[in-house]
Design an enzyme around this catalytic site. Structure first.
Site, PDB file in Angstrom:
ATOM      1  N   HIS A 153      -1.751   0.325 -10.000  1.00 55.46           N
ATOM      2  CA  HIS A 153      -2.016  -0.501  -9.147  1.00 55.46           C
ATOM      3  C   HIS A 153      -2.590  -1.888  -9.922  1.00 55.46           C
ATOM      4  CE1 HIS A 153      -3.913  -1.135  -4.730  1.00 55.46           C
ATOM      5  NE2 HIS A 153      -3.803  -2.249  -5.397  1.00 55.46           N
ATOM      6  N   ARG A 212       0.834  -1.319   0.143  1.00 54.23           N
ATOM      7  CA  ARG A 212       0.174  -0.120  -0.077  1.00 54.23           C
ATOM      8  C   ARG A 212       0.948   1.091   0.129  1.00 54.23           C
ATOM      9  NH1 ARG A 212      -3.575  -2.571  -1.678  1.00 54.23           N
ATOM     10  NH2 ARG A 212      -5.439  -2.985  -0.876  1.00 54.23           N
ATOM     11  N   GLU A 226      -3.702   7.666  -4.043  1.00 55.26           N
ATOM     12  CA  GLU A 226      -3.987   7.229  -5.470  1.00 55.26           C
ATOM     13  C   GLU A 226      -5.318   8.001  -6.051  1.00 55.26           C
ATOM     14  OE1 GLU A 226      -4.226   2.635  -5.643  1.00 55.26           O
ATOM     15  OE2 GLU A 226      -2.219   2.740  -4.675  1.00 55.26           O
TER      16      GLU A 226
HETATM   17  C1  8YV Z   1      -6.658  -5.581  -5.312  1.00 50.81           C
HETATM   18  C2  8YV Z   1      -4.855  -5.433  -3.480  1.00 50.81           C
HETATM   19  O1  8YV Z   1      -6.744  -5.740  -6.760  1.00 50.81           O
HETATM   20  O2  8YV Z   1      -5.991  -7.133  -2.878  1.00 50.81           O
HETATM   21  C3  8YV Z   1      -5.319  -5.987  -2.587  1.00 50.81           C
HETATM   22  O3  8YV Z   1      -5.516  -5.599  -1.253  1.00 50.81           O
HETATM   23  O4  8YV Z   1      -4.182  -4.493  -3.341  1.00 50.81           O
HETATM   24  C4  8YV Z   1      -5.180  -5.471  -5.101  1.00 50.81           C
HETATM   25  O5  8YV Z   1      -4.236  -6.391  -5.512  1.00 50.81           O
HETATM   26  C5  8YV Z   1      -7.181  -4.227  -4.869  1.00 50.81           C
HETATM   27  O6  8YV Z   1      -6.698  -3.556  -4.189  1.00 50.81           O
HETATM   28  C6  8YV Z   1      -8.610  -4.342  -4.549  1.00 50.81           C
HETATM   29  O7  8YV Z   1      -8.571  -4.573  -3.296  1.00 50.81           O
END
Ligand code: 8YV
Length: 318
Positions: free
Chosen positions: A284, A237, A266
């Site tokens: 992302h 993140r 973001e």
């Molecule tokens: C997702 C991600 O596609 O799973 C997660 O937490 O960071 C990503 O790979 C997106 O953030 C949806 O939550």
């Protein structure tokens, strides 16, 4: 039939399955929910399938005592956009989709490592610009990834999947920094201090979850410790890395470059980063493959189904 709300368009297979189980409403917008929309969702549906950016903060739950909604089945493993305590206090369960995202996210970490070290983004831009003058033995020399050393920050599912790829695929030495000791079936050395790990590696890969304790975990001190030829990779993140400190480290040449899939605000990406050739910037893309998104969606539906039939959802966040 229970009523559920999908806060984004999802792959067809997921929507079809959702319709078998529930009366489904699908939001067509692709941007995060606003606070009023979140409050309405809590009041109108038995279950909600939210995702990244839908900020279910304590504020959203403030006047929602025992709302109709009994479960927020997050689409994604990371749930730092949901105040789990506030949800639980209001009688709302929270679930996520661990496992489904692991390999795809690890693949993307390797993509970023290779793109940075082998200057793939820069090379692509050179070819497209029409300025490429042809091959020569010293053109665009990057760094050799095979046999180098990776440092994983957070050795959970995704961290271990990155480590496996590095060890088995690229013959890399694996070092890591993590809260709790891990048993692995390949050589990997745990390092006690984050700055010590930063000193020893060619790639520092961030895979920790976003929590209060990990906010700005990667800041000036870590960049100061890193080797000047090392790269920072972030697939976790954005706010785990202090973007300002990263920009300063890059501007001063403290580190060789960075590969980022996530950002502090973001979709805002600082212009300073966009201007740097040694930085690879992805939007992302961690889990952006159809079958992965299908698996995530089906997992979230199973969580909804269990929660709404009185069972403990398989991926309940306790
Ligand atoms: C997702 C991600 O596609 O799973 C997660 O937490 O960071 C990503 O790979 C997106 O953030 C949806 O939550």
């Amino acid at each position: 039939m229970k009523r559920v709300y999908l806060t984004r368009p999802l792959p067809n297979a997921v929507v079809e399955k959702a319709r078998e189980y529930f009366e489904v409403e699908i939001r067509t917008e692709t941007v995060p929910l606003k606070i009023g929309q979140m409050r309405a969702a809590l009041a109108l549906y038995d279950g909600v399938l939210p995702t990244l950016g839908d900020t279910f903060s304590a504020e959203v739950f403030r006047d929602a005592d025992q709302p109709r909604c009994k479960v927020l089945a997050n689409f994604g493993v990371g749930y730092n956009h949901i105040d789990v305590q506030a949800a639980q206090n209001a009688g709302v369960m929270v679930t996520n989709t661990p496992g489904a995202v692991t390999d795809a996210t690890a693949d993307l970490a390797l993509t970023l490592m290779l793109m940075c070290a082998r200057r793939a983004g820069e090379g692509d831009r050179l070819v497209r610009s029409g300025q490429w003058e042809g091959w020569n033995p010293t053109q665009m020399l990057g760094q050799h990834v095979s046999g180098s050393t990776v440092g994983i920050v957070g050795m959970g599912r995704i961290g271990q999947a990155v480590a496996r790829r590095c060890h088995f695929g690229f013959g890399m030495q694996v070092k890591y920094f993590t809260r709790s000791a891990k048993e692995m079936d390949f050589p990997a050395t745990r390092v006690d201090e984050l700055t010590e790990l930063a000193e020893q590696v060619d790639f520092l890969v961030v895979t920790v979850p976003a929590e209060k304790e990990t906010r700005h975990l990667i800041g000036a001190e870590v960049f100061q410790a890193m080797k000047p030829q090392a790269y920072l990779i972030n697939v976790a993140r954005g706010d785990i890395v202090q973007e300002k400190a990263l920009i300063s480290a890059l501007e001063k040449g403290r580190i060789a470059g960075a590969g980022l899939d996530v950002y502090e605000r973001e979709p805002i990406v600082p212009d300073a980063l966009k201007a740097m050739e040694n930085v690879t910037l992805l939007p992302h893309l961690g889990t952006a493959a159809l079958d992965v998104r299908e698996e995530m969606g089906l997992m979230a539906l199973e969580n909804l189904r269990a929660a709404l039939s009185g069972d403990v959802p398989p991926n309940l966040i306790a």
